[in-house]
Design an enzyme around this catalytic site. Structure first.
Site, PDB file in Angstrom:
ATOM      1  N   ASN A 109       1.988   6.182  -1.943  1.00  0.00           N
ATOM      2  CA  ASN A 109       1.937   5.970  -1.016  1.00  0.00           C
ATOM      3  C   ASN A 109       0.589   4.685  -1.894  1.00  0.00           C
ATOM      4  O   ASN A 109      -0.249   4.986  -2.136  1.00  0.00           O
ATOM      5  CB  ASN A 109       1.617   6.235   0.266  1.00  0.00           C
ATOM      6  CG  ASN A 109       0.437   4.863   1.382  1.00  0.00           C
ATOM      7  OD1 ASN A 109       0.822   3.779   0.478  1.00  0.00           O
ATOM      8  ND2 ASN A 109      -0.443   5.113   2.172  1.00  0.00           N
ATOM      9  N   TRP A 110       0.993   3.784  -2.367  1.00  0.00           N
ATOM     10  CA  TRP A 110       0.075   2.928  -3.365  1.00  0.00           C
ATOM     11  C   TRP A 110      -0.789   2.071  -2.378  1.00  0.00           C
ATOM     12  O   TRP A 110      -1.751   2.068  -3.008  1.00  0.00           O
ATOM     13  CB  TRP A 110       1.036   1.915  -4.451  1.00  0.00           C
ATOM     14  CG  TRP A 110       2.104   2.897  -5.691  1.00  0.00           C
ATOM     15  CD1 TRP A 110       1.300   3.823  -5.745  1.00  0.00           C
ATOM     16  CD2 TRP A 110       2.393   2.572  -6.342  1.00  0.00           C
ATOM     17  NE1 TRP A 110       2.368   4.107  -6.683  1.00  0.00           N
ATOM     18  CE2 TRP A 110       2.352   3.193  -7.679  1.00  0.00           C
ATOM     19  CE3 TRP A 110       2.691   1.039  -7.235  1.00  0.00           C
ATOM     20  CZ2 TRP A 110       4.033   3.025  -8.762  1.00  0.00           C
ATOM     21  CZ3 TRP A 110       4.068   0.492  -7.804  1.00  0.00           C
ATOM     22  CH2 TRP A 110       4.274   1.715  -8.924  1.00  0.00           C
ATOM     23  N   LYS A 111      -0.221   1.603  -1.603  1.00  0.00           N
ATOM     24  CA  LYS A 111      -1.628   1.157  -0.841  1.00  0.00           C
ATOM     25  C   LYS A 111      -1.562  -0.544  -0.830  1.00  0.00           C
ATOM     26  O   LYS A 111      -0.171  -0.788  -1.733  1.00  0.00           O
ATOM     27  CB  LYS A 111      -2.650   1.882   0.014  1.00  0.00           C
ATOM     28  CG  LYS A 111      -2.638   3.157  -0.077  1.00  0.00           C
ATOM     29  CD  LYS A 111      -4.111   3.646   0.752  1.00  0.00           C
ATOM     30  CE  LYS A 111      -3.447   5.854   1.108  1.00  0.00           C
ATOM     31  NZ  LYS A 111      -4.641   6.292   1.159  1.00  0.00           N
ATOM     32  N   HIS A 121       0.513   4.775   9.397  1.00  0.00           N
ATOM     33  CA  HIS A 121      -0.547   4.842   8.521  1.00  0.00           C
ATOM     34  C   HIS A 121      -1.446   4.994   9.636  1.00  0.00           C
ATOM     35  O   HIS A 121      -1.984   3.857  10.609  1.00  0.00           O
ATOM     36  CB  HIS A 121      -0.199   4.461   7.277  1.00  0.00           C
ATOM     37  CG  HIS A 121      -0.803   4.745   5.825  1.00  0.00           C
ATOM     38  ND1 HIS A 121      -2.133   4.755   7.084  1.00  0.00           N
ATOM     39  CD2 HIS A 121      -1.040   5.956   5.452  1.00  0.00           C
ATOM     40  CE1 HIS A 121      -3.290   5.472   5.167  1.00  0.00           C
ATOM     41  NE2 HIS A 121      -2.157   6.155   4.729  1.00  0.00           N
ATOM     42  N   GLU A 143      -3.927   3.949   7.875  1.00  0.00           N
ATOM     43  CA  GLU A 143      -5.234   2.753   7.758  1.00  0.00           C
ATOM     44  C   GLU A 143      -4.504   1.614   9.104  1.00  0.00           C
ATOM     45  O   GLU A 143      -4.994   0.877   9.756  1.00  0.00           O
ATOM     46  CB  GLU A 143      -4.862   2.392   6.675  1.00  0.00           C
ATOM     47  CG  GLU A 143      -5.266   3.412   5.340  1.00  0.00           C
ATOM     48  CD  GLU A 143      -5.546   3.777   3.730  1.00  0.00           C
ATOM     49  OE1 GLU A 143      -4.459   3.401   3.366  1.00  0.00           O
ATOM     50  OE2 GLU A 143      -5.934   5.181   3.791  1.00  0.00           O
ATOM     51  N   GLU A 145      -0.899  13.554   8.748  1.00  0.00           N
ATOM     52  CA  GLU A 145      -2.573  12.772   7.119  1.00  0.00           C
ATOM     53  C   GLU A 145      -3.686  13.413   8.172  1.00  0.00           C
ATOM     54  O   GLU A 145      -4.101  11.770   8.873  1.00  0.00           O
ATOM     55  CB  GLU A 145      -2.257  11.639   6.921  1.00  0.00           C
ATOM     56  CG  GLU A 145      -0.933  11.509   6.151  1.00  0.00           C
ATOM     57  CD  GLU A 145      -0.350  10.430   5.253  1.00  0.00           C
ATOM     58  OE1 GLU A 145      -0.842  10.849   4.533  1.00  0.00           O
ATOM     59  OE2 GLU A 145      -0.945   9.346   5.222  1.00  0.00           O
ATOM     60  N   GLY A 181      -8.243  10.100   1.287  1.00  0.00           N
ATOM     61  CA  GLY A 181      -9.357   9.665   0.240  1.00  0.00           C
ATOM     62  C   GLY A 181     -10.627   9.832   0.052  1.00  0.00           C
ATOM     63  O   GLY A 181     -11.456   9.293  -0.161  1.00  0.00           O
ATOM     64  N   SER A 234      -5.256  13.540   0.575  1.00  0.00           N
ATOM     65  CA  SER A 234      -6.037  13.962  -0.588  1.00  0.00           C
ATOM     66  C   SER A 234      -5.532  15.331  -0.991  1.00  0.00           C
ATOM     67  O   SER A 234      -5.632  16.466  -1.898  1.00  0.00           O
ATOM     68  CB  SER A 234      -8.007  14.802  -0.708  1.00  0.00           C
ATOM     69  OG  SER A 234      -8.744  13.966  -0.110  1.00  0.00           O
ATOM     70  N   GLY A 241      -1.435   9.142  -2.185  1.00  0.00           N
ATOM     71  CA  GLY A 241      -2.350   8.470  -1.994  1.00  0.00           C
ATOM     72  C   GLY A 241      -2.488   7.836  -3.520  1.00  0.00           C
ATOM     73  O   GLY A 241      -2.311   7.811  -4.498  1.00  0.00           O
ATOM     74  N   GLY A 242      -3.865   8.469  -3.547  1.00  0.00           N
ATOM     75  CA  GLY A 242      -4.286   8.066  -4.478  1.00  0.00           C
ATOM     76  C   GLY A 242      -3.933   9.071  -6.065  1.00  0.00           C
ATOM     77  O   GLY A 242      -3.942   8.068  -7.411  1.00  0.00           O
TER      78      GLY A 242
HETATM   79  P1  PGA Z   1      -4.760  10.408  -0.252  1.00  0.00           P
HETATM   80  O1  PGA Z   1      -4.436   9.531   1.114  1.00  0.00           O
HETATM   81  O2  PGA Z   1      -3.989  11.650  -0.709  1.00  0.00           O
HETATM   82  O3  PGA Z   1      -5.596   9.451  -1.307  1.00  0.00           O
HETATM   83  O4  PGA Z   1      -5.516  11.050   0.608  1.00  0.00           O
HETATM   84  C1  PGA Z   1      -2.305   9.739   1.065  1.00  0.00           C
HETATM   85  C2  PGA Z   1      -2.334   8.345   2.105  1.00  0.00           C
HETATM   86  O5  PGA Z   1      -2.979   8.304   3.054  1.00  0.00           O
HETATM   87  O6  PGA Z   1      -1.157   9.028   2.448  1.00  0.00           O
END
Ligand code: PGA
Length: 247
Positions: A9-11, A94, A96, A165, A171, A211, A232-233
């Protein structure tokens, strides 16, 4: 047998140039063929990703889609447009989107419908906040978030992937322990078998997100009810992402 699945997930990250470099490095990596690998890119980069990945089994996902059909909805991207671009998956729900764009069950149910109508497969996210966890309400919260997926008979293990999640782990560098994650994944399957059928609950993939990194992926993915990760990250660092796929 549920396919181990690793989704990036590159966001809203990376320039077009950086994205190309990440993809090129990922394409130089190798892993066992039984993994399904997905990259969820920002909308504008989707055609580029489709082209860069045209010779690869890696699938392209969008990170969201409109709750509306095509029409007078300025700024929206419809599910039909995504499927027109050859997108196979869409992330919905998600945390966010839930937090910053106030997406709740009603909106998410509409989005699921749009995605289904366009033939997209759905990666549907659930997860509790730290407050909800500390209050002991985490299973309840997640059960509630799962409800929109029960609105559609057409959603099955072939077109639905769930991602647990925990918001407090996204994050933040803080990860749920494999035991904490496994407990929730088990709870999710129980909710699904009550909401739908046991066969559905057993067959649907449930990914862990929050994470995930090379250092914790193997342990998490070795748990019986964890079928891979939504990353994500660490997915923006090609070498880390490859290591996670191999975990
Ligand atoms: P993260 O993000 O790996 O940076 O914690 C995961 C996500 O939001 O899908």
């Amino acid at each position: 047998m549920r396919t181990k699945t690793i989704a990036a997930n590159w966001k809203s990250n990376a320039s077009l140039r950086e994205s190309k470099l990440i993809v090129e490095e990922i394409l130089r990596g190798s892993w066992s063929e039984d993994r399904e690998v997905i990259i969820a890119a920002p909308y504008p980069y989707i055609p580029n990703l489709r082209s860069w990945l045209s010779e690869s089994p890696i699938k392209v996902a969008a990170q969201d889609c409109s709750q509306f059909p095509q029409g007078a909805y300025t700024g929206e991207v419809s599910s039909d447009m995504l499927s027109d671009l050859g997108v196979e998956f869409v992330i919905l729900g998600h945390s966010e989107r839930r937090a910053y764009f106030k997406e709740g069950s009603e909106i998410l149910s509409s989005k699921i419908k749009r995605a289904l109508d366009a033939g997209l497969k759905i990666i549907y996210c659930v997860g509790e906040t730290l407050e909800e966890r500390n209050a002991g309400k985490y299973k309840e919260v997640v059960a509630d978030q799962l409800k929109p997926t029960a609105d559609y008979e057409a959603l099955g293990p072939e077109n639905l992937i769930l991602a647990y999640e925990p918001v407090w782990a996204i994050g933040t560098g803080e990860t749920a322990s494999p035991e904490q994650a496994e407990e929730m994944h088990q709870a999710i399957r129980l909710v699904l078998s009550n909401m739908r059928e046991t066969s559905f609950a057993k067959a649907v993939r449930v990914l862990y997100g929050g994470s995930v990194k090379p250092g914790n992926a193997s342990e998490l993915f070795s748990m019986y009810n964890i079928d891979g990760g939504l990353v994500g990250g660490a997915s923006l660092v090609a070498s880390d992402f490859i290591e996670i796929i191999r975990s």
